[in-house]
Scaffold this motif. Structure first.
Motif, PDB file in Angstrom:
ATOM      1  N   ASN A  91       0.817  -1.209   0.000  1.00 45.29           N
ATOM      2  CA  ASN A  91       0.000   0.000   0.000  1.00 45.29           C
ATOM      3  C   ASN A  91       0.854   1.264   0.000  1.00 45.29           C
ATOM      4  OD1 ASN A  91      -2.614  -1.085  -0.119  1.00 45.29           O
ATOM      5  ND2 ASN A  91      -2.671  -1.443   2.070  1.00 45.29           N
ATOM      6  N   SER A  92       2.127   1.133  -0.295  1.00 43.08           N
ATOM      7  CA  SER A  92       3.026   2.281  -0.357  1.00 43.08           C
ATOM      8  C   SER A  92       3.085   2.820  -1.776  1.00 43.08           C
ATOM      9  CB  SER A  92       4.437   1.884   0.088  1.00 43.08           C
ATOM     10  OG  SER A  92       4.413   1.468   1.427  1.00 43.08           O
ATOM     11  N   ASN A  93       3.137   4.133  -1.890  1.00 40.31           N
ATOM     12  CA  ASN A  93       3.213   4.778  -3.191  1.00 40.31           C
ATOM     13  C   ASN A  93       4.449   4.293  -3.955  1.00 40.31           C
ATOM     14  OD1 ASN A  93       2.571   6.540  -5.265  1.00 40.31           O
ATOM     15  ND2 ASN A  93       3.681   8.243  -4.350  1.00 40.31           N
ATOM     16  N   GLY A  94       4.242   3.906  -5.202  1.00 40.67           N
ATOM     17  CA  GLY A  94       5.351   3.477  -6.048  1.00 40.67           C
ATOM     18  C   GLY A  94       5.577   1.981  -6.081  1.00 40.67           C
ATOM     19  N   ILE A  95       4.886   1.228  -5.221  1.00 41.58           N
ATOM     20  CA  ILE A  95       5.046  -0.232  -5.200  1.00 41.58           C
ATOM     21  C   ILE A  95       3.878  -0.868  -5.952  1.00 41.58           C
ATOM     22  CG2 ILE A  95       5.185  -2.308  -3.765  1.00 41.58           C
ATOM     23  CD1 ILE A  95       7.645  -0.500  -3.523  1.00 41.58           C
ATOM     24  N   ALA A  96       4.188  -1.659  -6.983  1.00 40.70           N
ATOM     25  CA  ALA A  96       3.152  -2.322  -7.780  1.00 40.70           C
ATOM     26  C   ALA A  96       3.011  -3.791  -7.404  1.00 40.70           C
ATOM     27  CB  ALA A  96       3.463  -2.197  -9.264  1.00 40.70           C
ATOM     28  N   THR A 115      -9.256  -5.226  -2.504  1.00 40.01           N
ATOM     29  CA  THR A 115      -8.830  -3.894  -2.922  1.00 40.01           C
ATOM     30  C   THR A 115     -10.036  -2.972  -2.881  1.00 40.01           C
ATOM     31  OG1 THR A 115      -7.102  -4.823  -4.325  1.00 40.01           O
ATOM     32  CG2 THR A 115      -7.735  -2.542  -4.745  1.00 40.01           C
ATOM     33  N   VAL A 116      -9.921  -1.918  -2.105  1.00 38.72           N
ATOM     34  CA  VAL A 116     -11.008  -0.960  -1.911  1.00 38.72           C
ATOM     35  C   VAL A 116     -11.288  -0.239  -3.227  1.00 38.72           C
ATOM     36  CG1 VAL A 116     -11.705   1.132  -0.660  1.00 38.72           C
ATOM     37  CG2 VAL A 116     -10.381  -0.649   0.518  1.00 38.72           C
ATOM     38  N   TYR A 136     -18.141  -5.610  10.255  1.00 36.79           N
ATOM     39  CA  TYR A 136     -17.040  -4.731   9.834  1.00 36.79           C
ATOM     40  C   TYR A 136     -15.935  -4.610  10.875  1.00 36.79           C
ATOM     41  CZ  TYR A 136     -18.481  -0.740  12.680  1.00 36.79           C
ATOM     42  OH  TYR A 136     -18.762   0.076  13.736  1.00 36.79           O
ATOM     43  N   PRO A 137     -16.232  -4.700  12.211  1.00 37.56           N
ATOM     44  CA  PRO A 137     -15.122  -4.611  13.172  1.00 37.56           C
ATOM     45  C   PRO A 137     -14.082  -5.725  13.000  1.00 37.56           C
ATOM     46  CG  PRO A 137     -17.193  -4.188  14.297  1.00 37.56           C
ATOM     47  CD  PRO A 137     -17.530  -4.696  12.914  1.00 37.56           C
ATOM     48  N   VAL A 138     -14.499  -6.877  12.483  1.00 34.79           N
ATOM     49  CA  VAL A 138     -13.548  -7.966  12.240  1.00 34.79           C
ATOM     50  C   VAL A 138     -12.502  -7.515  11.222  1.00 34.79           C
ATOM     51  CG1 VAL A 138     -13.294 -10.319  11.336  1.00 34.79           C
ATOM     52  CG2 VAL A 138     -15.258  -9.752  12.793  1.00 34.79           C
ATOM     53  N   ILE A 139     -12.961  -6.862  10.171  1.00 30.56           N
ATOM     54  CA  ILE A 139     -12.043  -6.369   9.132  1.00 30.56           C
ATOM     55  C   ILE A 139     -11.196  -5.235   9.686  1.00 30.56           C
ATOM     56  CG2 ILE A 139     -11.885  -5.304   6.845  1.00 30.56           C
ATOM     57  CD1 ILE A 139     -14.553  -6.781   6.190  1.00 30.56           C
ATOM     58  N   PHE A 140     -11.825  -4.344  10.447  1.00 32.21           N
ATOM     59  CA  PHE A 140     -11.078  -3.232  11.043  1.00 32.21           C
ATOM     60  C   PHE A 140      -9.961  -3.752  11.944  1.00 32.21           C
ATOM     61  CE2 PHE A 140     -10.666  -0.048  14.532  1.00 32.21           C
ATOM     62  CZ  PHE A 140     -10.036   0.931  13.791  1.00 32.21           C
ATOM     63  N   GLU A 141     -10.282  -4.681  12.833  1.00 31.36           N
ATOM     64  CA  GLU A 141      -9.278  -5.251  13.758  1.00 31.36           C
ATOM     65  C   GLU A 141      -8.181  -5.990  13.000  1.00 31.36           C
ATOM     66  OE1 GLU A 141      -8.900  -4.805  17.065  1.00 31.36           O
ATOM     67  OE2 GLU A 141     -10.597  -3.421  16.962  1.00 31.36           O
ATOM     68  N   ALA A 142      -8.563  -6.655  11.906  1.00 34.11           N
ATOM     69  CA  ALA A 142      -7.586  -7.422  11.125  1.00 34.11           C
ATOM     70  C   ALA A 142      -6.589  -6.525  10.405  1.00 34.11           C
ATOM     71  CB  ALA A 142      -8.306  -8.305  10.104  1.00 34.11           C
ATOM     72  N   TYR A 154      -9.384   4.045   1.536  1.00 36.54           N
ATOM     73  CA  TYR A 154      -9.320   4.792   0.286  1.00 36.54           C
ATOM     74  C   TYR A 154      -9.236   3.837  -0.900  1.00 36.54           C
ATOM     75  CZ  TYR A 154      -4.353   3.823   0.981  1.00 36.54           C
ATOM     76  OH  TYR A 154      -3.152   3.194   1.203  1.00 36.54           O
ATOM     77  N   PRO A 155      -9.768   4.261  -2.037  1.00 35.23           N
ATOM     78  CA  PRO A 155      -9.708   3.414  -3.240  1.00 35.23           C
ATOM     79  C   PRO A 155      -8.273   3.031  -3.579  1.00 35.23           C
ATOM     80  CG  PRO A 155     -11.215   5.238  -3.587  1.00 35.23           C
ATOM     81  CD  PRO A 155     -10.499   5.508  -2.283  1.00 35.23           C
ATOM     82  N   GLY A 156      -8.104   1.773  -3.910  1.00 40.29           N
ATOM     83  CA  GLY A 156      -6.778   1.248  -4.250  1.00 40.29           C
ATOM     84  C   GLY A 156      -6.081   0.593  -3.073  1.00 40.29           C
ATOM     85  N   GLN A 157      -6.555   0.876  -1.867  1.00 40.01           N
ATOM     86  CA  GLN A 157      -5.951   0.293  -0.667  1.00 40.01           C
ATOM     87  C   GLN A 157      -6.337  -1.184  -0.592  1.00 40.01           C
ATOM     88  OE1 GLN A 157      -7.580   1.864   3.007  1.00 40.01           O
ATOM     89  NE2 GLN A 157      -5.699   1.421   4.117  1.00 40.01           N
ATOM     90  N   ALA A 158      -5.391  -2.020  -0.227  1.00 37.75           N
ATOM     91  CA  ALA A 158      -5.659  -3.446  -0.037  1.00 37.75           C
ATOM     92  C   ALA A 158      -5.871  -3.707   1.454  1.00 37.75           C
ATOM     93  CB  ALA A 158      -4.507  -4.284  -0.562  1.00 37.75           C
ATOM     94  N   LEU A 159      -6.865  -4.527   1.761  1.00 32.66           N
ATOM     95  CA  LEU A 159      -7.214  -4.863   3.141  1.00 32.66           C
ATOM     96  C   LEU A 159      -7.202  -6.375   3.338  1.00 32.66           C
ATOM     97  CD1 LEU A 159     -10.322  -2.519   3.602  1.00 32.66           C
ATOM     98  CD2 LEU A 159      -7.989  -2.094   4.397  1.00 32.66           C
ATOM     99  N   ARG A 160      -6.898  -6.798   4.566  1.00 30.54           N
ATOM    100  CA  ARG A 160      -6.978  -8.215   4.941  1.00 30.54           C
ATOM    101  C   ARG A 160      -8.428  -8.538   5.278  1.00 30.54           C
ATOM    102  NH1 ARG A 160      -5.295  -9.771   9.714  1.00 30.54           N
ATOM    103  NH2 ARG A 160      -5.050 -11.890   9.040  1.00 30.54           N
TER     104      ARG A 160
END
Length: 165
Positions: A91-96, A115-116, A136-142, A154-160
């Protein structure tokens, strides 16, 4: 006298002064490569510091960045930590792409990644994966400590997205 013809790039070699265009191009390319390596090394160092500050336990953590690709090695405490480290880097800028070569000390099931997209909320994502928006708290905690507020994704962010127990 008149006009005389010469090999224009030979002078530097004959007299040892100046540089040929090829030599200048090679030197410039080497300087660019050295600057790029310095930036990639600094970015990898910053990512390691971020991972440490988030208290993600990875022994012998090493991050190598080449262009927009990151390779991560080390021994993560558990699967969740391993996945969080991948997300911090990815999720860092510049990393594909992230080449995850970490091992895991305490094996557990792998989570899915999501991916959001624009309009996503943790509730919508929970509804999609769990059939219940109130999960949703399960995803937030994860995704802690990378997420500090369930409303700040934010769009483009990857989540567990971990499996439910």
């Amino acid at each position: 006298m008149g006009i005389f013809s010469f090999i224009k790039d030979a002078g530097a070699k004959v007299f040892g002064i100046g540089k040929t265009e090829a030599e200048e191009a090679t030197e410039a390319a080497n300087e660019v490569a050295a600057a790029k390596l310095k930036l990639e090394t600094a970015a990898a160092k910053n990512l390691k510091e971020t991972i440490t500050s988030l208290q993600l336990q990875v022994d012998d953590l090493n991050i190598f960045i080449n262009d927009d690709n990151a390779t991560i090695t080390g021994a993560a405490y558990n699967q969740a930590t391993k996945e969080k480290v991948v997300l911090v880097v990815g999720n860092s800028n510049g990393i594909a792409t992230v080449d995850d070569q970490m091992t895991v000390e305490n094996v557990e099931p792998e989570a899915q990644f999501h991916t959001v997209v624009s309009g996503d909320t943790l509730g919508k994502i929970a509804k999609h994966y769990y059939g219940n928006a109130m999960k949703y708290p399960v995803i937030f905690e994860a995704n802690k400590p990378m997420l500090t507020d369930p409303d700040k994704i934010y769009p483009g962010q990857a989540l567990r997205i971990p499996a439910l127990d």
